[in-house]
Design a protein around this motif. Structure first.
Motif: not given
Length: 75
Positions: A61-66, A68
């Protein structure tokens, strides 16, 4: 993995149904998205389960770099 207190639910937001699985594992409460193709029959009580889940990691998830966690299968 074997979990406790497994519950399935559908959240309807603006005609967009989100399938969720809530469960307890090692004393931690989780609420994860579910992609199991049998989710609807399990949620409607038409198919039994044994509180065993297959957990998968989603794409980055690019927005957080995580990544899920997702419930990929309910057994």
């Amino acid at each position: 993995m074997k979990v406790k207190n497994l519950q399935t639910k559908v959240i309807d937001e603006n005609q967009n149904k989100r399938r969720r699985v809530v469960f307890d594992y090692n004393g931690i409460l989780y609420d994860l998205a579910c992609t199991d193709p049998n989710f609807d029959t399990i949620n409607n009580g038409q198919k039994a389960h044994n509180n065993i889940l297959c957990i998968s990691l989603g794409e980055l998830f690019d927005a957080t770099g995580c990544h899920h966690k997702i419930v990929a299968g309910i057994f």
